[in-house]
Structure formats: structure tokens, C-alpha cells
Design a protein around this motif. Structure first.
Motif, PDB file in Angstrom:
ATOM      1  N   ARG A  13      -8.755  -6.214  -4.600  1.00  0.00           N
ATOM      2  CA  ARG A  13      -8.679  -4.975  -3.955  1.00  0.00           C
ATOM      3  C   ARG A  13      -9.511  -4.065  -4.782  1.00  0.00           C
ATOM      4  NH1 ARG A  13      -5.150  -3.259   0.187  1.00  0.00           N
ATOM      5  NH2 ARG A  13      -3.739  -3.961   0.357  1.00  0.00           N
ATOM      6  N   GLU A  70       0.750  -0.873  -0.029  1.00  0.00           N
ATOM      7  CA  GLU A  70       0.051  -0.176  -0.163  1.00  0.00           C
ATOM      8  C   GLU A  70       1.331   0.963  -0.174  1.00  0.00           C
ATOM      9  OE1 GLU A  70      -3.221  -2.129   2.841  1.00  0.00           O
ATOM     10  OE2 GLU A  70      -2.128  -1.273   3.369  1.00  0.00           O
ATOM     11  N   SER A 107     -11.349  -0.675  -7.093  1.00  0.00           N
ATOM     12  CA  SER A 107     -10.992   0.723  -7.491  1.00  0.00           C
ATOM     13  C   SER A 107     -12.299   0.395  -8.486  1.00  0.00           C
ATOM     14  CB  SER A 107      -9.856   1.059  -7.808  1.00  0.00           C
ATOM     15  OG  SER A 107      -9.468   2.232  -8.600  1.00  0.00           O
ATOM     16  N   TRP A 157      -7.829   2.377  -2.939  1.00  0.00           N
ATOM     17  CA  TRP A 157      -8.713   1.584  -3.135  1.00  0.00           C
ATOM     18  C   TRP A 157      -9.905   1.565  -2.094  1.00  0.00           C
ATOM     19  CZ3 TRP A 157      -6.955  -1.704  -6.612  1.00  0.00           C
ATOM     20  CH2 TRP A 157      -5.634  -2.122  -6.937  1.00  0.00           C
ATOM     21  N   THR A 172     -11.212  -3.542   0.560  1.00  0.00           N
ATOM     22  CA  THR A 172      -9.776  -4.502   0.413  1.00  0.00           C
ATOM     23  C   THR A 172     -10.631  -5.942   0.564  1.00  0.00           C
ATOM     24  OG1 THR A 172      -7.938  -2.757   0.467  1.00  0.00           O
ATOM     25  CG2 THR A 172      -7.852  -4.959   2.065  1.00  0.00           C
TER      26      THR A 172
END
Length: 659
Positions: A578, A530, A580, A560, A563
Motif C-alpha cells: 500500500r 483496513e 501513502s 491509503w 493498494t
């Protein structure tokens, strides 16, 4: 119901009641009822933690010593105690795990005679406590007693150093807690597996104008005392600059910090995870951090970065001499623009060391920034912290005039009060000029990135750069990081190597570095790790030779909305999904063992999905650069078998199939 509203923050106070417990003892229990914190008051204040009836931390004394010999927490007279049930909802500017961070906790407030209090929180995923003061204009903190009498501890996953002058870039090793003495300082977070039980991690949050905490063994030769105790760098009365970056403390005060008399101290945090994969979803450090101090965050733009230093500006097939010069950086901008990468970095070499206002021969930052603006690519400038500290106002003003978008600040190597203050001052002054910040040579994240969301990432990790001079960034090391260092917050590991080798073939070549493990593993780091400012560490020339890899690297997000840690085992493997927007990305990594892992796609929505896959090739165990790319149509009913080579990886991109 009472609502208190702050920017990007909503707090719901659901209930308030007197704290229950025997005389001299108060308790607070997590919302799920599993974890209880007990605080005993009287001659001394102690705290303890139990989970489902099992003691995780036995009664451990805590106190705060002020100037004049006053000790808060000793002979404490309790004036009042309340418990509260609280919820909040935060929308991070640069979300690393979820678009909305939903918090739920129960809180115990203990107010003592003499103008101080102890605030204790119990979450489902951990606990935390801190002192709050109402003591006038200012106080001097001479010492803090923070102890953690961990019970049933097996050897902990420990990052060690021997001095408070540290880059915070350890190799994590299993170490018995009772050996942490004799100058062995534990860098936070510390992860401790308990016998037959959960894992706990100790760290801190809301670290502001106060020294960072380290841990050492609290037991003496007779095995008496708590398992662990906090230790802090004392205030630097004098220091000496050896060069433009290494500023060494030469004289320390007999106290830790001089602080405002009405404030809260940092949170002492214990994360609790029954399953290893829960560590990958924990956001407790962020939840405990102070709310954003920026009203306007519209200018903050997370993104990927084409980075020059790791690849030593090695480009080829160009009509100019590659190096630290305007032509090379315009080449990096062209590459970034072709692939939708919003930033490049000018790392060390662009200015005369020691003077940020004097550019190196052949470099024209204003022209580079102007050219970048025509391609929608921003420029981030590297600087040593000491030079920035001495030239902050004129340098940042100049960067703003040039049209620079951010700064990468390096080599702090300390977290005594004065240097922690430097972090916060830099964040504030950068924000005033709409500059992003990336801290390198930095201590672990401890809440600054929530208070000042223009701070997008921190190093504080033994990352890819170590491949330039060592063989220590192994598949095992990179499998430990998601469960340890990443608990604290964003991690600028700087992935993206296109030269990949199995350990037996790995070689240290400073100007032509490679990574240990497979190509698919490097791609997987963009999903598993991350960082809202995520590097592409290799040369544009290497990436342009790899169009399949670049298709993934161009499309993978850095922030994101959701998760899910699907499966994980500490130091061995992790599988993370994840989301998006409408797209899902999956990343899987393994240690030096080949393994086959099931991937259920049940996290997907209904309907058909187009799945692009990048996986270890059939010969990746021999040649780390071997990978395959394929595509298929799938639904949430499907399960795949992921075959990972030693030191291998896997990534997938899933988008709703066009109707």
C-alpha cells in the motif's frame, strides 16, 4: 457526453441504447465482456449470471411483496428497457484502498407498469441489482424474495448465527450450502468457491431504513429451489431492554419495513474474483453506496487510537493508581502525543451506566479533553447504543461542549429497520457536531461510511478482544478475514498486541491478554487490515518497552492512496503493498504454516529506496515475540524472500532514498 456532478463524485454517461435480448429477456455485460447478467420477465422476474460462458448463478426469482398482497415482479409488464455505459470517480474522505475510486460499469434499467423498476449493474469485478420504487408517499414491504441459485458451488466460507440478535462476530467455517437451514443464518458477506472457477461473494450495499439481509438454503427436501435465499428480520413492534445494551425484540410485525414510496432499495451484490488476491482489492460495496451527504468534510481526521479496554488500563511505573480516572487517561494522552497518535478512547467505565450525563467518580472528561487538546490528542467516548438512543441530543451536545472528537457506539446487535435507522440517525447527529463514529457490536458495513464519512469504521468481526476470553482468534481465522469480512468495508479488528505466543503457549488471561501468532504478524495487520480509525490495543507501558515496534506503529498510515495485492491464497497467506504519499508499506501474513514467499519490489518507482524491515525472528516458531529489525537500500529490480514463521508476519516501510 453528459456529466452529472455530485460532491466528491463524477458520473459520466457514455452511451444509452435499448437493451438487447429475446422477448421477455434482457442482458447486460460487464465492460471487459466477461460477465453477463440476464433478466427474464413475464409471469415472474428471474436473474442469472454467466462468466465467460459459464453459468455462475442460474435463473433465480426475485420479487417484492407490498401490503395489500401486491407482488412486484410477478406478472410484470415491461414498459421500457435501456442499457447505459457509465463511469465515475470518487475521492473517499477516508480511503481504505485508493485515493480515487474509479468505477466503470454497464447498467440495465427495466421499467415496469405500476411504478417500479429493476436496476442491474455489471462491473468487471461483480454484479448487483436493486428495486426502485415510484409508488406515492409510503409503502409497507411485507416480504422480499432475493434468491441466488449458485451453480458449481463447493462448501462456502460461512459465518453463522442462529438469531437476528447478533454481534456479527462469527468464526468462518467451510459449510455445504444445502445444510444452511434449521435456524442456521448466514451472516454476510458469504464467500463461495466454485468448482474449477472463480470465487463469488454475496453481500449488500446502500442499506438504509431497511432490514439487513441474511442467507439460508433455498432448497427443499427434494433438492428443488435455489441454492440460497435472502431472509430478513421483520419490523420490531415491541422490544424490551434487559439492561443498558441488550434490547431484545419481543414482538415482530408480519412485515419487514415501512418506507418512502419513492426510493431505491438496497443493492444485492455478487462479487466475482478469478484470483484470490482480487478479493483484497475489491471496492464494489463502496462503489454502490450512496454519495456523501456532507458538504464540509475538512474536520474528519482519520488516525490511530490508543485504546484502554483491551489492556485493562494496566500501566506501570506511574505515581498514581491506574484505572478509570483522569490521571490514567492523561498518561494515555502523553503516550499518544509522544508517538504522533491523534486519539485516545475512554471505553466502558467513564460514565454511570444508563446515564451519559453522569460521569464516574474520578473522571473529568472536560479536563481530559482540554489536556488532550494541548497535546494535539483528541478524545473518543464509548457508549452503549440504547443509552445514546434515549439521550442522544443532550449527550452529543455535552460531548461537543467538552471538546470530544468522536464516539464509539456499542452493542446494537440488531439490523431490523428501526436499528438500521439508529445507525443513520447517529451518523447524522454526530456529523452535525463534528464527531467521528466507530460502531461496535455492529452489523457488517453496507455503505453508511460513504454516505456519512464521519463513520470511520465498524467492528462486526471476531477481533483481538476475543483473546481475552477464548482461543478462537487463531492464525487461520485471522487469515480468512481479509477475504470475507473485509469485503464489506472497514474492519475494527483492534490489532497491536505486544504479548505474542504460538498456539501451544497461548493462554487466556482477561486482564493481561496476549495474541496468537508472532509480533511481526501483529504489525502486519496494520497494512493487511483496513480501518481509518485503527486501534493500538495494548498498554502504553508495553509499547514503551518496544521502541522498534513503536517506530513502525507511529509511522504506519491508516488511509491509503494505492493498494496492490501482490499474492494471496484464501485462508493461507496474503502479501499486500500500500502506498501513502511517496512511501510504500508492505504487509505479509501466514496461517499456522511456516512458508517462504517471494516479494518482488517491481511496484516501486525508479531510483533507490530505503527499506526498513520487521520480520519474524529465527526463534519466532518457539517464542512469538521474537522479531528482527533491519534496513537496506533496494530498487524495483530486487526480489526478497520472506520467511514467515507459523502464524507469522512481515512488514516493510519503503521511502525514496535521499539524494
Amino acid at each position: 457526453m453528459i456529466f452529472l456532478r455530485f460532491p466528491s463524485f463524477a458520473l459520466a454517461l457514455l452511451a444509452i441504447a435499448p437493451a438487447l435480448g429475446a422477448q421477455g429477456a434482457r442482458t447486460v455485460t460487464s465492460p471487459d465482456g466477461a460477465t453477463t447478467v440476464r433478466v427474464e420477465t413475464g409471469d415472474r422476474v428471474t436473474w442469472s449470471v454467466a462468466r465467460r460462458g459459464r453459468v455462475l448463478i442460474a435463473p433465480s426469482p426475485i420479487s417484492l411483496t407490498l401490503d395489500g398482497g401486491r407482488v412486484l415482479g410477478r406478472g410484470a409488464r415491461l414498459r421500457g428497457a435501456d442499457t447505459r455505459q457509465l463511469r465515475d470517480s470518487v475521492r473517499p474522505v477516508a480511503p481504505t484502498k485508493s485515493a480515487i475510486v474509479r468505477g466503470r460499469w454497464n447498467e440495465l434499467d427495466l421499467r415496469f407498469d405500476g411504478g417500479y423498476a429493476l436496476e442491474v449493474r455489471a462491473y468487471d469485478a461483480g454484479v448487483a441489482w436493486r428495486w426502485t420504487l415510484a409508488l406515492g408517499d409510503s409503502v409497507t414491504v411485507v416480504a422480499e424474495q432475493a434468491t441466488f441459485d449458485v451453480r458449481g458451488a463447493t462448501p462456502g466460507w460461512v459465518g453463522l448465527d442462529s438469531t437476528f440478535m447478533t454481534h456479527y462476530e462469527p468464526a468462518y467455517r467451510l459449510v455445504a450450502l444445502d445444510t444452511l437451514r434449521g435456524g442456521r443464518l448466514v451472516l454476510l458477506p458469504l464467500l463461495v468457491p466454485l468448482e474449477g472457477g472463480p470465487k463469488i461473494a454475496i453481500t449488500e450495499s446502500n442499506l438504509e431504513s431497511y432490514p439487513g439481509m441474511y442467507l439460508v438454503s433455498g432448497r427443499d427436501s427434494s433438492a428443488g429451489g435455489p441454492a440460497l435465499k435472502g431472509i430478513f428480520p421483520a419490523f420490531a413492534l415491541a422490544d424490551s431492554a434487559r439492561n443498558d445494551r441488550d434490547v431484545v425484540v419481543t414482538k415482530r410485525a408480519p412485515w419487514l419495513a415501512r418506507i418512502a414510496g419513492r426510493r431505491a432499495l438496497p443493492w444485492r451484490v455478487v462479487i466475482i474474483a478469478d484470483e484470490d488476491r482480487a478479493l483484497l482489492e475489491n471496492q464494489l460495496v463502496y462503489e454502490l453506496a450512496p454519495p456523501s451527504r456532507l458538504a464540509d468534510v475538512s474536520w474528519i481526521r482519520p488516525g490511530k487510537v490508543s485504546w484502554d479496554w483491551w489492556n485493562a488500563l494496566n500501566v506501570r511505573g506511574v505515581p498514581f493508581r491506574a484505572g478509570v480516572n483522569t490521571a490514567t487517561y492523561e498518561y494515555y494522552i502523553d503516550f499518544a502525543a509522544r508517538h504522533g497518535i491523534p486519539y485516545i478512547i475512554l471505553d466502558e467505565g467513564w460514565y454511570t451506566l444508563g446515564d451519559l450525563l453522569t460521569q464516574a467518580p474520578g473522571v473529568d472528561v472536560a479536563e481530559i479533553a482540554r489536556y488532550g487538546a494541548t497535546k494535539n490528542v483528541g478524545v473518543i467516548l464509548w457508549t452503549t447504543w440504547h443509552t445514546l438512543d434515549t439521550q442522544m441530543t443532550p449527550a452529543l451536545d455535552q460531548f461537543q461542549r467538552w471538546g470530544v472528537k468522536g464516539i464509539k457506539v456499542d452493542f446494537m446487535q440488531r439490523d431490523d429497520q428501526a436499528v438500521v435507522d439508529f445507525y443513520w440517525r447517529t451518523a447524522r447527529e454526530a456529523a452535525a457536531r463534528h464527531l467521528l463514529v466507530d460502531f461496535h457490536g455492529a452489523h457488517k458495513p453496507a455503505g453508511l461510511n460513504r454516505a456519512w464519512p464521519n463513520v470511520l469504521t465498524f467492528e462486526g468481526v471476531r477481533g483481538l478482544e476475543w483473546n481475552k476470553w477464548s482461543e478462537e482468534v487463531t492464525p487461520r481465522h485471522t487469515m480468512i478475514l481479509p477475504f470475507t469480512r473485509m469485503l464489506a468495508g472497514p474492519m475494527d479488528f483492534t490489532p497491536g498486541a505486544m504479548l505474542n505466543a504460538q498456539p501451544r503457549d497461548f493462554r487466556v488471561v482477561f486482564d493481561r491478554p496476549m495474541s496468537m501468532g508472532t509480533r511481526a504478524r501483529q504489525l502486519a495487520m496494520y497494512v493487511v487490515y483496513e480501518s481509518p480509525l485503527q486501534m493500538l490495543a495494548d498498554s502504553p507501558s508495553e509499547y514503551e518497552r518496544e521502541p522498534d515496534a513503536m517506530d513502525f506503529l507511529s509511522s504506519v498510515p491508516v488511509t491509503w492512496d494505492e493498494t496492490r495485492a501482490l499474492d494471496a491464497k484464501l485462508a493461507e497467506y496474503a502479501v499486500v503493498a500500500r502506498r501513502s504519499g511517496a512511501a510504500w508499506f508492505v504487509g505479509a501474513m501466514t496461517d499456522s504454516s511456516a512458508r517462504t514467499l517471494p516479494l518482488s519490489l517491481s511496484f516501486l518507482g525508479d531510483g533507490r529506496w530505503t527499506m526498513d524491515l520487521w520480520a519474524d525472528g529465527p526463534n519466532a516458531d518457539r517464542n512469538g515475540m521474537d522479531f528482527t529489525r533491519s534496513a537496506r537500500t533496494v530498487t524495483r529490480a530486487d526480489t526478497l524472500q520472506l520467511r514467515l514463521a507459523p502464524g507469522g508476519g512481515f512488514v516493510a516501510r519503503l521511502r525514496p532514498a535521499s539524494r
